[in-house]
Design an enzyme around this catalytic site. Structure first.
Site, mmCIF file in Angstrom:
data_model
loop_
_atom_site.group_PDB
_atom_site.id
_atom_site.type_symbol
_atom_site.label_atom_id
_atom_site.label_comp_id
_atom_site.label_asym_id
_atom_site.label_seq_id
_atom_site.Cartn_x
_atom_site.Cartn_y
_atom_site.Cartn_z
ATOM 1 N N SER A 146 0.850 -1.183 0.000
ATOM 2 C CA SER A 146 0.000 0.000 0.000
ATOM 3 C C SER A 146 0.885 1.231 0.000
ATOM 4 C CB SER A 146 -0.891 0.010 1.252
ATOM 5 O OG SER A 146 -1.556 1.251 1.392
ATOM 6 N N TYR A 159 -2.077 0.431 10.934
ATOM 7 C CA TYR A 159 -2.235 -0.061 9.566
ATOM 8 C C TYR A 159 -0.997 0.296 8.744
ATOM 9 C CZ TYR A 159 -3.739 -0.532 4.761
ATOM 10 O OH TYR A 159 -3.803 -0.880 3.434
#
Length: 233
Positions: A146, A159
């Protein structure tokens, strides 16, 4: 020439579902896994309509034993073995992952942290380790990272940490596997409109929709085409 085999995790929705359909259309046979068996079967039927042979197995990637046994069962059903004369696993799309919650780290919930770290980091490791014995020179692994693994953002703390770990692990796996001829790549999407935000905000659709206001986000098909490109090089 027989169709090569690819295993895709998190295949019941989002990037995984789109990648399964894209690769099935391009001539791959697919092995699909996620936690949602009923949804997996729907994806499998679509892939079969494109000429692919498909096997599915549902388990939670956080469970090390279930992951090992699930991979072994899928390989057996596909006729993939570890001996030199057996068919091999051509590719692994290590896609399963999620974000849960968003806010200052000191207000974070233990359960949310555990779910993200156990899925995004340990789950990715469990699956990669289980699949490598069935891969050979020329096989490819694609880890789904990501942009959060490159740059942190407000409220993203744990995260982002999990995706920074994916970034580091992808580099380490590449070094560890290069002598065996197994390639390791990472795709790091930015914001993409899938079930991701709905999961992050625990079903609060208004909060999920607000994430994408003001710009056109990526969609799952964009990432599926990136996966296809990487595997075709």
């Amino acid at each position: 020439m027989s169709r090569p085999w690819v295993l895709i995790s998190g295949a019941s929705s989002g990037f995984g579902e789109a990648s399964a359909q894209q690769l099935a259309k391009e001539g791959w046979n697919v092995l699909l896994t996620s936690r949602r068996e009923e949804r997996l079967e729907e994806v499998a039927q679509t892939c079969r309509s494109m000429g692919a042979t498909v096997h599915v197995e549902a388990w939670d990637m956080r469970d090390r034993r279930a992951t090992q046994e699930g991979v072994e069962d899928l390989m057996k059903r596909a006729g993939i073995g570890t001996e030199e004369n057996n068919p091999f696993l051509g590719a692994l799309v290590n896609n399963a992952g999620l974000a849960v919650g968003k806010g200052p780290f000191d207000q974070g919930l233990d359960d949310d942290w555990d779910r993200m770290l156990d899925t995004n980091v340990k789950g990715l490791l469990f699956l990669a380790r289980a699949c490598v014995p069935f891969m050979t020179a020329g096989s490819r692994m694609v880890n789904m990272g990501s942009i959060a693994g490159k740059q942190v953002y407000p409220g993203g703390n744990v995260y982002c940490a999990s995706k920074h770990a994916v970034d580091a692990l992808s580099q380490a796996m590449r070094i560890d596997l290069v002598d065996r001829g197994i390639g390791v790549s990472q795709i790091c999407p930015g914001a993409a409109e899938t079930e991701f935000s709905n999961v992050r905000f625990k079903g609060n659709q208004a909060e999920a929709d607000a994430v994408y206001q003001g710009y056109d986000p990526l969609v799952a098909q964009d990432i599926a085409e990136a996966v296809s490109f990487v595997l075709s090089r």
